[in-house]
Design a protein around this motif. Structure first.
Motif, PDB file in Angstrom:
ATOM      1  N   GLY A  15     -27.933  18.800  19.658  1.00 50.13           N
ATOM      2  CA  GLY A  15     -27.648  19.274  18.315  1.00 50.13           C
ATOM      3  C   GLY A  15     -26.254  18.944  17.825  1.00 50.13           C
ATOM      4  N   THR A  16     -26.016  19.330  16.589  1.00 52.10           N
ATOM      5  CA  THR A  16     -24.726  19.104  15.952  1.00 52.10           C
ATOM      6  C   THR A  16     -23.770  20.220  16.341  1.00 52.10           C
ATOM      7  OG1 THR A  16     -25.870  18.108  14.087  1.00 52.10           O
ATOM      8  CG2 THR A  16     -23.598  18.769  13.726  1.00 52.10           C
ATOM      9  N   ARG A  17     -22.520  19.853  16.556  1.00 57.24           N
ATOM     10  CA  ARG A  17     -21.506  20.839  16.922  1.00 57.24           C
ATOM     11  C   ARG A  17     -20.611  21.109  15.722  1.00 57.24           C
ATOM     12  NH1 ARG A  17     -20.959  21.581  22.499  1.00 57.24           N
ATOM     13  NH2 ARG A  17     -22.623  20.460  23.508  1.00 57.24           N
ATOM     14  N   ARG A  18     -20.312  22.381  15.494  1.00 57.25           N
ATOM     15  CA  ARG A  18     -19.430  22.755  14.383  1.00 57.25           C
ATOM     16  C   ARG A  18     -17.969  22.531  14.735  1.00 57.25           C
ATOM     17  NH1 ARG A  18     -21.268  28.532  12.322  1.00 57.25           N
ATOM     18  NH2 ARG A  18     -20.875  28.979  14.496  1.00 57.25           N
ATOM     19  N   VAL A  19     -17.660  22.624  16.026  1.00 61.98           N
ATOM     20  CA  VAL A  19     -16.288  22.388  16.477  1.00 61.98           C
ATOM     21  C   VAL A  19     -16.318  21.382  17.625  1.00 61.98           C
ATOM     22  CG1 VAL A  19     -15.414  24.648  15.795  1.00 61.98           C
ATOM     23  CG2 VAL A  19     -16.354  24.331  18.062  1.00 61.98           C
ATOM     24  N   ALA A  20     -15.204  20.730  17.845  1.00 61.00           N
ATOM     25  CA  ALA A  20     -15.127  19.769  18.947  1.00 61.00           C
ATOM     26  C   ALA A  20     -15.082  20.496  20.276  1.00 61.00           C
ATOM     27  CB  ALA A  20     -13.873  18.920  18.781  1.00 61.00           C
ATOM     28  N   GLY A  21     -15.574  19.845  21.295  1.00 60.39           N
ATOM     29  CA  GLY A  21     -15.460  20.396  22.643  1.00 60.39           C
ATOM     30  C   GLY A  21     -16.694  21.123  23.113  1.00 60.39           C
ATOM     31  N   LEU A  22     -16.503  21.820  24.230  1.00 57.42           N
ATOM     32  CA  LEU A  22     -17.594  22.560  24.848  1.00 57.42           C
ATOM     33  C   LEU A  22     -17.815  23.899  24.163  1.00 57.42           C
ATOM     34  CD1 LEU A  22     -16.768  22.027  28.629  1.00 57.42           C
ATOM     35  CD2 LEU A  22     -18.482  20.834  27.275  1.00 57.42           C
ATOM     36  N   ARG A  23     -19.040  24.356  24.213  1.00 57.79           N
ATOM     37  CA  ARG A  23     -19.373  25.688  23.706  1.00 57.79           C
ATOM     38  C   ARG A  23     -19.044  26.715  24.779  1.00 57.79           C
ATOM     39  NH1 ARG A  23     -24.867  23.113  21.714  1.00 57.79           N
ATOM     40  NH2 ARG A  23     -24.288  22.639  19.587  1.00 57.79           N
ATOM     41  N   ARG A  24     -18.844  27.959  24.368  1.00 58.02           N
ATOM     42  CA  ARG A  24     -18.552  29.031  25.338  1.00 58.02           C
ATOM     43  C   ARG A  24     -19.634  29.124  26.398  1.00 58.02           C
ATOM     44  NH1 ARG A  24     -17.857  32.778  20.643  1.00 58.02           N
ATOM     45  NH2 ARG A  24     -15.783  32.294  19.903  1.00 58.02           N
ATOM     46  N   GLU A  25     -20.883  28.989  25.986  1.00 55.75           N
ATOM     47  CA  GLU A  25     -22.003  29.093  26.907  1.00 55.75           C
ATOM     48  C   GLU A  25     -21.936  28.009  27.975  1.00 55.75           C
ATOM     49  OE1 GLU A  25     -22.275  28.843  23.579  1.00 55.75           O
ATOM     50  OE2 GLU A  25     -22.952  30.832  22.993  1.00 55.75           O
ATOM     51  N   GLU A  26     -21.517  26.817  27.576  1.00 53.22           N
ATOM     52  CA  GLU A  26     -21.427  25.704  28.527  1.00 53.22           C
ATOM     53  C   GLU A  26     -20.304  25.935  29.536  1.00 53.22           C
ATOM     54  OE1 GLU A  26     -23.087  22.291  25.455  1.00 53.22           O
ATOM     55  OE2 GLU A  26     -20.933  22.716  25.530  1.00 53.22           O
ATOM     56  N   VAL A  27     -19.170  26.450  29.075  1.00 48.71           N
ATOM     57  CA  VAL A  27     -18.065  26.730  29.989  1.00 48.71           C
ATOM     58  C   VAL A  27     -18.452  27.836  30.960  1.00 48.71           C
ATOM     59  CG1 VAL A  27     -15.673  27.521  30.161  1.00 48.71           C
ATOM     60  CG2 VAL A  27     -16.344  25.978  28.329  1.00 48.71           C
ATOM     61  N   ALA A  28     -19.106  28.873  30.469  1.00 50.09           N
ATOM     62  CA  ALA A  28     -19.543  29.966  31.336  1.00 50.09           C
ATOM     63  C   ALA A  28     -20.514  29.451  32.393  1.00 50.09           C
ATOM     64  CB  ALA A  28     -20.193  31.070  30.504  1.00 50.09           C
ATOM     65  N   LEU A  29     -21.430  28.599  32.002  1.00 49.96           N
ATOM     66  CA  LEU A  29     -22.385  28.013  32.943  1.00 49.96           C
ATOM     67  C   LEU A  29     -21.655  27.229  34.030  1.00 49.96           C
ATOM     68  CD1 LEU A  29     -25.371  27.225  33.678  1.00 49.96           C
ATOM     69  CD2 LEU A  29     -25.016  25.225  32.238  1.00 49.96           C
ATOM     70  N   LEU A  30     -20.717  26.396  33.633  1.00 50.99           N
ATOM     71  CA  LEU A  30     -19.968  25.588  34.595  1.00 50.99           C
ATOM     72  C   LEU A  30     -19.105  26.450  35.514  1.00 50.99           C
ATOM     73  CD1 LEU A  30     -18.905  22.729  32.181  1.00 50.99           C
ATOM     74  CD2 LEU A  30     -20.528  22.533  34.075  1.00 50.99           C
ATOM     75  N   ALA A  31     -18.576  27.552  34.991  1.00 55.05           N
ATOM     76  CA  ALA A  31     -17.706  28.433  35.776  1.00 55.05           C
ATOM     77  C   ALA A  31     -18.490  29.413  36.638  1.00 55.05           C
ATOM     78  CB  ALA A  31     -16.777  29.200  34.852  1.00 55.05           C
ATOM     79  N   GLY A  32     -19.778  29.551  36.363  1.00 53.39           N
ATOM     80  CA  GLY A  32     -20.597  30.477  37.144  1.00 53.39           C
ATOM     81  C   GLY A  32     -20.378  31.934  36.772  1.00 53.39           C
ATOM     82  N   VAL A  33     -20.030  32.177  35.509  1.00 57.10           N
ATOM     83  CA  VAL A  33     -19.844  33.547  35.029  1.00 57.10           C
ATOM     84  C   VAL A  33     -20.738  33.759  33.819  1.00 57.10           C
ATOM     85  CG1 VAL A  33     -17.466  33.698  35.861  1.00 57.10           C
ATOM     86  CG2 VAL A  33     -17.891  32.942  33.539  1.00 57.10           C
ATOM     87  N   SER A  34     -20.911  35.021  33.436  1.00 59.40           N
ATOM     88  CA  SER A  34     -21.736  35.298  32.266  1.00 59.40           C
ATOM     89  C   SER A  34     -20.976  34.946  30.991  1.00 59.40           C
ATOM     90  CB  SER A  34     -22.128  36.781  32.230  1.00 59.40           C
ATOM     91  OG  SER A  34     -21.010  37.582  31.910  1.00 59.40           O
ATOM     92  N   VAL A  35     -21.721  34.705  29.936  1.00 61.51           N
ATOM     93  CA  VAL A  35     -21.113  34.392  28.652  1.00 61.51           C
ATOM     94  C   VAL A  35     -20.303  35.590  28.162  1.00 61.51           C
ATOM     95  CG1 VAL A  35     -21.563  33.781  26.246  1.00 61.51           C
ATOM     96  CG2 VAL A  35     -22.929  32.764  28.065  1.00 61.51           C
TER      97      VAL A  35
END
Length: 54
Positions: free
Chosen positions: A28-48
């Motif tokens: 999909g289209t991103r409103r802002v550049a970079g990773l979404r919070r959900e993606e960072v949480a997934l990579l870090a192994g923590v909840s959103v």
């Protein structure tokens, strides 16, 4: 708007990465550049919710 120095740091680092940089498929289209919070949480192994509280 980040309320803490940690929040500002995390926001700045998220903006520098793309999903392709970390092995994720972009969808999909991103409103802002970079990773979404959900993606960072997934990579870090923590909840959103926990990541958002940081």
């Amino acid at each position: 708007m980040p309320a803490t120095a940690l929040g500002a740091f995390l926001t700045a680092r998220r903006a520098r990465l793309t999903p392709g940089d970390v092995g994720l498929v972009s969808s999909g289209t991103r409103r802002v550049a970079g990773l979404r919070r959900e993606e960072v949480a997934l990579l870090a192994g923590v909840s959103v919710d926990y990541y958002t509280r940081l």
